[in-house]
Design a protein around this motif. Structure first.
Motif, short mmCIF file in Angstrom:
data_model
loop_
_atom_site.label_atom_id
_atom_site.label_comp_id
_atom_site.label_asym_id
_atom_site.label_seq_id
_atom_site.Cartn_x
_atom_site.Cartn_y
_atom_site.Cartn_z
N PRO A 87 -2.77 -7.84 5.35
CA PRO A 87 -2.38 -7.80 3.93
C PRO A 87 -2.07 -6.38 3.44
N ASN A 88 -2.83 -5.40 3.90
CA ASN A 88 -2.56 -4.02 3.49
C ASN A 88 -1.20 -3.55 4.02
N ILE A 89 -0.91 -3.87 5.30
CA ILE A 89 0.39 -3.51 5.87
C ILE A 89 1.51 -4.19 5.08
N ILE A 90 1.33 -5.47 4.78
CA ILE A 90 2.36 -6.21 4.03
C ILE A 90 2.56 -5.59 2.65
N THR A 91 1.47 -5.16 2.01
CA THR A 91 1.58 -4.52 0.70
C THR A 91 2.51 -3.30 0.77
N GLY A 92 2.26 -2.44 1.74
CA GLY A 92 3.08 -1.24 1.87
C GLY A 92 4.51 -1.56 2.27
N LEU A 93 4.64 -2.46 3.22
CA LEU A 93 5.94 -2.83 3.77
C LEU A 93 6.81 -3.50 2.72
N SER A 94 6.22 -4.45 1.99
CA SER A 94 7.04 -5.25 1.07
C SER A 94 7.53 -4.39 -0.08
N VAL A 97 10.56 -2.55 1.46
CA VAL A 97 11.60 -3.52 1.81
C VAL A 97 12.30 -3.99 0.54
N ARG A 98 11.50 -4.28 -0.49
CA ARG A 98 12.06 -4.75 -1.74
C ARG A 98 12.96 -3.71 -2.39
N SER A 99 12.48 -2.47 -2.44
CA SER A 99 13.24 -1.45 -3.14
C SER A 99 14.49 -1.06 -2.36
N SER A 100 14.57 -1.46 -1.09
CA SER A 100 15.76 -1.15 -0.28
C SER A 100 16.67 -2.36 -0.15
N ASP A 101 16.35 -3.43 -0.89
CA ASP A 101 17.20 -4.62 -0.90
C ASP A 101 17.20 -5.37 0.42
N TYR A 102 16.14 -5.25 1.18
CA TYR A 102 15.95 -6.09 2.36
C TYR A 102 14.97 -7.19 1.98
N PRO A 304 -5.60 4.73 5.96
CA PRO A 304 -4.50 4.56 5.00
C PRO A 304 -3.51 3.47 5.45
N GLU A 305 -3.93 2.21 5.35
CA GLU A 305 -3.13 1.12 5.90
C GLU A 305 -1.92 0.76 5.04
N VAL A 306 -2.09 0.83 3.72
CA VAL A 306 -0.95 0.54 2.84
C VAL A 306 0.14 1.58 3.08
N GLU A 307 -0.27 2.85 3.18
CA GLU A 307 0.66 3.94 3.45
C GLU A 307 1.34 3.74 4.81
N GLN A 308 0.57 3.26 5.79
CA GLN A 308 1.12 3.00 7.12
C GLN A 308 2.26 1.98 7.05
N GLY A 309 2.05 0.91 6.30
CA GLY A 309 3.09 -0.11 6.15
C GLY A 309 4.32 0.45 5.46
N GLN A 310 4.08 1.28 4.46
CA GLN A 310 5.17 1.89 3.70
C GLN A 310 6.03 2.80 4.57
N ILE A 311 5.37 3.68 5.32
CA ILE A 311 6.10 4.64 6.16
C ILE A 311 6.84 3.90 7.28
N ALA A 312 6.19 2.88 7.85
CA ALA A 312 6.83 2.12 8.93
C ALA A 312 8.08 1.40 8.42
N GLY A 313 7.99 0.82 7.21
CA GLY A 313 9.14 0.12 6.63
C GLY A 313 10.30 1.08 6.39
N LYS A 314 9.96 2.24 5.84
CA LYS A 314 10.98 3.26 5.56
C LYS A 314 11.64 3.71 6.86
N MET A 315 10.83 3.95 7.89
CA MET A 315 11.37 4.40 9.17
C MET A 315 12.29 3.34 9.77
N LEU A 316 11.87 2.09 9.71
CA LEU A 316 12.69 1.02 10.30
C LEU A 316 14.03 0.91 9.59
N ILE A 317 14.01 0.98 8.28
CA ILE A 317 15.27 0.86 7.52
C ILE A 317 16.17 2.05 7.82
#
Lengths: 345, 345
Positions: A87-94, A97-102, A304-317
């Motif tokens: 859930p923490n990863i999803i929080t950061g990732l989503s 993802v949302r703000s990048s229109d994915y 910092p799991e939420v941050e981890q999801g956030q950075i991973a999402g940004k990197m993937l995009i």
């Protein structure tokens, strides 16, 4: 409830009295063939009148890639979402993802068929790229895909054949060393550890090694009989602690490798008529939301799991969109949260 | 990392020396035009040789609907996933979705643009249907979509214009009444309530009404000064309890409308030098995993959230596939978990 049907290009063709191919050319804005302005306008008018919406599928064919990001959970546990990690990863990732229109797709695999599914999702363009938890099957799953240059970001520092893969990890081994050093610094010499993970899990052994090395490097003796396995549940921490209380001499401190097990351990200590931290100090790992409010408040390690999801999402995009990336392998640090259960506060 | 490119039908056409239209007809198995067996075989051979995989997008165009199920979270909170409710729903949902060969997309909306996004996802066929949390904006979001007969299942008993919509709810009001009745049955007359929710949230008022009605129906007096608002965090439960302790006469019991607030309340009571349950009894709501292991163990109400996700997923897929459905509106029951914090155990 009836099934909603779409307005198809076929219907538009029929209504406009033109061929379906021509409708397709007009709606896709193709310039491959000459179409009179009148005809073009008639097709567009009919499409509008019938309420035609370009299908996502058709749009992604035209644009050449999907707007979906996959979060692939490689885990044998049915209850994967009950652990706060995902859930923490999803929080950061989503958020990213949302703000990048994915859009975020969540795919949960636990066997070889699952690996084939992921391969197919990438190969068929169902997802533009994936962020992947990196447990036992990481090499089998991610190895071939990374070799074929699909956009993948791993949620752990990769090793072996995966070593060059993009990743956003958390330095849990450093977190474990830090917690163990803290316990040692309080003067404890008999320190128990309640670990979690299946015997197949290579990370289980690494976590235990991080604990053991810290013990021995401090000039203390690591004793197998002070080691227990508790999995993720407080029940298991409780039972592990009960069994540790039977060892003589008794331990004076226990490190539970997650907060839920540490919680169970505290309960077992109190139920045995002993005090925390006066008789036995307890340290957990995770900093779950209850940790600060239980009695005594739990000293633990925050990751910092939420941050981890956030950075991973940004990197993937960035990888998907061919943007420049400053760092393809990121390692995040943990933080020791000092509270009452260790006796230092 | 380079971007992976797909083998296109255009490339196959070029390689096989035929038109792209013909390749499309062959690969889609179309029988609309006559194609010689030789030509058909040549196209298939070239496609295989080049490693062509039918794109998901193309396949979903052919099959007429998407394999994606959307979970739409209508919530203003960034931390929506940190509440265990959504992870529990996802656990149940993903289990059904996976075994039915669908995929789960998670979409998080919190404004009018979000509503448009959902509408577009359904209208464009990006998702075959959605399961939707049902907070403040439910009417605005779901109303028009249900009227247009898109497959939607709500996670709460719908009212007003949504009344006939398919739904899988949990009878939380009955859960609240049951917990309150239990406290009353233990002889308490001054009972505090720590509620959560924003003033805009119609459910906040209904939850408080369920508590108040139970109090007055038992012949007791509901007192506004024993009512506090704590949101979802233990910190807020702690502060609410501190302020309740200042009221004279003091309450003898407190009902925290979620476990995290009840946890904070217990902590505030202990920090004030009072005992739980001897001085003040505490009851929570949720049965989070820590509830049984804190000290004293928390009496609380368990809601079948994983089951809710499972049933909603099954119902949605049945709607999408036009399968017969025995019950289009399901209401699940909660369960009182008796432990030490209420003083009854």
């Amino acid at each position: 409830m009836k099934k909603r049907t779409f307005v198809t290009q076929k219907q538009i063709a029929k209504e406009a009295g033109v061929s379906q191919t021509l409708v397709s050319f007009v709606l896709n804005g193709s310039t491959e063939i000459a179409i009179s302005d009148d005809t073009r306008q008639r097709v567009l008018d009919v499409a509008k009148e019938l309420g035609y919406v370009p299908q996502a599928a058709a749009k992604s064919l035209v644009h050449g890639r999907s707007n979906n990001i996959g979060l692939v959970l490689v885990n044998p546990h049915y209850q994967v979402f009950r652990d706060p990690y995902i859930p923490n990863i999803i929080t950061g990732l989503s958020n990213v993802v949302r703000s990048s229109d994915y859009r975020l797709m969540v795919e949960h695999i636990n066997d070889y068929n699952g690996i084939m599914t992921i391969r197919h999702m990438l190969k068929s363009g169902e997802v533009a790229g994936i962020v992947m938890t990196n447990f036992q099957m990481a090499e089998q799953v991610a190895g071939p895909l990374i070799k074929e240059e699909y956009p993948i970001v791993l949620l752990e520092k990769p090793e072996g054949i995966l070593a060059p893969a993009p990743s956003v990890g958390i330095d849990h081994f450093s977190g474990i060393r830090c917690a163990t050093q803290h316990i040692i610094s309080l003067g404890h010499e008999r320190i128990a550890c309640i670990a979690y993970g299946t015997p197949r899990d290579v990370h289980l052994h690494k976590r235990i090694k991080a604990f053991r090395d810290t013990i021995t490097q401090a000039g203390l003796t690591f004793e197998d009989r002070y080691l227990r396995f508790g999995h993720y549940e407080p029940e298991r921490g409780y039972l592990a602690m009960q069994s540790l209380l039977e060892e003589t001499p008794r331990v004076t401190a226990v490190f539970g490798m997650n907060d839920l097990m540490a919680l169970g351990a505290i309960r077992a200590i109190l139920d045995a008529g002993l005090r925390v931290p006066e008789d036995i100090a307890v340290v957990g790992y995770d900093d779950m939301r209850f940790a600060e409010f239980i009695n005594p408040a739990l000293t633990t390690v925050r990751a910092p799991e939420v941050e981890q999801g956030q950075i991973a999402g940004k990197m993937l995009i960035d990888i998907i969109e061919n943007n420049p990336i400053s760092e393809l392998q990121v390692m995040l640090e943990t933080q020791l949260m000092l509270r009452a259960s260790c006796g230092a506060a």
